[in-house]
Write a protein that holds these residues in place. Structure first.
Motif, mmCIF file in Angstrom:
data_model
loop_
_atom_site.group_PDB
_atom_site.id
_atom_site.type_symbol
_atom_site.label_atom_id
_atom_site.label_comp_id
_atom_site.label_asym_id
_atom_site.label_seq_id
_atom_site.Cartn_x
_atom_site.Cartn_y
_atom_site.Cartn_z
ATOM 1 N N UNK A 1 0.380 -1.102 0.011
ATOM 2 C CA UNK A 1 -0.331 0.071 -0.482
ATOM 3 C C UNK A 1 0.659 1.018 0.348
ATOM 4 N N UNK A 2 0.606 1.827 -0.925
ATOM 5 C CA UNK A 2 1.012 3.611 -1.458
ATOM 6 C C UNK A 2 -0.199 4.277 -0.578
ATOM 7 N N UNK A 3 0.796 5.532 -0.091
ATOM 8 C CA UNK A 3 -0.312 6.785 -0.011
ATOM 9 C C UNK A 3 0.886 7.840 -0.848
ATOM 10 N N UNK A 4 -0.081 8.427 -2.055
ATOM 11 C CA UNK A 4 0.987 9.916 -2.641
ATOM 12 C C UNK A 4 2.615 9.536 -2.898
ATOM 13 N N UNK A 5 2.966 8.559 -2.825
ATOM 14 C CA UNK A 5 4.500 8.375 -2.803
ATOM 15 C C UNK A 5 5.397 7.805 -1.493
ATOM 16 N N UNK A 6 4.139 7.372 -0.842
ATOM 17 C CA UNK A 6 4.640 7.385 0.430
ATOM 18 C C UNK A 6 4.163 6.671 0.790
ATOM 19 N N UNK B 1 17.188 -11.137 14.318
ATOM 20 C CA UNK B 1 18.111 -10.323 15.643
ATOM 21 C C UNK B 1 17.904 -8.765 13.826
ATOM 22 N N UNK B 2 17.706 -9.015 13.247
ATOM 23 C CA UNK B 2 17.093 -7.345 12.746
ATOM 24 C C UNK B 2 15.895 -6.375 13.342
ATOM 25 N N UNK B 3 16.065 -5.393 12.833
ATOM 26 C CA UNK B 3 15.346 -4.352 13.419
ATOM 27 C C UNK B 3 15.127 -3.313 12.165
ATOM 28 N N UNK B 4 13.904 -3.078 11.414
ATOM 29 C CA UNK B 4 13.638 -1.833 11.010
ATOM 30 C C UNK B 4 12.044 -1.002 11.355
ATOM 31 N N UNK B 5 13.113 0.086 10.982
ATOM 32 C CA UNK B 5 12.100 1.111 11.076
ATOM 33 C C UNK B 5 11.548 2.153 9.867
ATOM 34 N N UNK B 6 10.112 1.857 9.599
ATOM 35 C CA UNK B 6 9.799 2.802 8.278
ATOM 36 C C UNK B 6 9.222 3.409 8.696
ATOM 37 N N UNK B 7 9.736 5.047 8.438
ATOM 38 C CA UNK B 7 8.755 6.072 8.873
ATOM 39 C C UNK B 7 8.251 6.737 7.322
ATOM 40 N N UNK C 1 9.096 8.767 -0.875
ATOM 41 C CA UNK C 1 9.569 9.706 0.135
ATOM 42 C C UNK C 1 9.355 8.347 0.780
ATOM 43 N N UNK C 2 10.621 8.206 2.223
ATOM 44 C CA UNK C 2 10.555 7.481 3.228
ATOM 45 C C UNK C 2 11.417 8.036 4.094
ATOM 46 N N UNK C 3 12.246 7.896 5.668
ATOM 47 C CA UNK C 3 13.236 7.656 6.261
ATOM 48 C C UNK C 3 12.969 6.395 6.616
ATOM 49 N N UNK C 4 13.952 5.510 6.863
ATOM 50 C CA UNK C 4 14.031 4.188 7.432
ATOM 51 C C UNK C 4 15.158 4.430 7.969
#
Length: 179
Positions: A88-93, A104-110, A135-138
């Motif tokens: 799912x995408x909303x306006x390119x983000x 053991x890997x953790x990912x944060x997507x904003x 447009x995203x910060x990870x």
């Protein structure tokens, strides 16, 4: 006795399916040499991790292993094309913030505002770019193993839902959901 062989007719693929495969872009995330210890010494093979996507919300990840690098990449690409998922995408983000683990890997997507671009490092960037997220910060935490990071990112993208999708699942309106 003379044996007769039945000739098989080649199966024609639909044009829609061939168009789908042509528009997919691929990126090799990681190629690593793996060793198997046998009686006579070590046998080396190559393991490849490939991400494919159409830039419109479809993404796939594949693994391939072979004695030669190009063959491993080809196998991984074929595997990725078989495992395509819709996101799912909303306006390119992204619709909302999400944190997930894989191993053991953790990912944060904003989600980010227009003009931010893809701020992500390592193995997260190719997944987000091929998925069509503009447009995203990870941020990655814990293990930086590229395989686990890629799987964690795809897991997070699959889990995200837009307010419209949540409203439809619950049988309510979007305004009721956003209260």
């Amino acid at each position: 006795m003379a044996e007769t062989k039945k000739e098989r007719k080649p199966v024609k693929k639909t044009e829609a399916k061939s168009e789908q495969k042509q528009e997919l872009k691929e990126k090799v995330v990681n190629v690593s040499r793996v060793a198997k210890v046998v009686k006579g010494g070590r046998t080396f093979r190559f393991s490849a991790l490939v991400v494919v996507g159409d830039g419109k919300g479809r993404i796939g990840v594949g693994n391939g292993k072979s004695a030669e690098v190009p063959e491993a990449i080809k196998k991984a690409t074929d595997d990725a094309k078989k495992n395509l998922v819709k996101i799912s995408l909303v306006n390119g983000t992204l619709p909302h913030e999400y944190t997930t683990n894989f191993g053991s890997s953790k990912v944060i997507l904003k989600p980010a505002v227009e003009g931010t671009g893809v701020i992500a490092g390592g193995a997260v960037r190719p997944v987000l770019e091929l998925a069509g997220v503009k447009n995203v910060t990870a941020k990655t935490l814990g293990s930086r193993n590229s395989r686990n990071i890629v799987y964690a990112t795809v897991k997070a993208l699959k889990a995200m839902r837009t307010p419209e999708e949540v409203a439809e699942l619950r049988g309510k309106t979007v305004t009721e959901i956003l209260k």
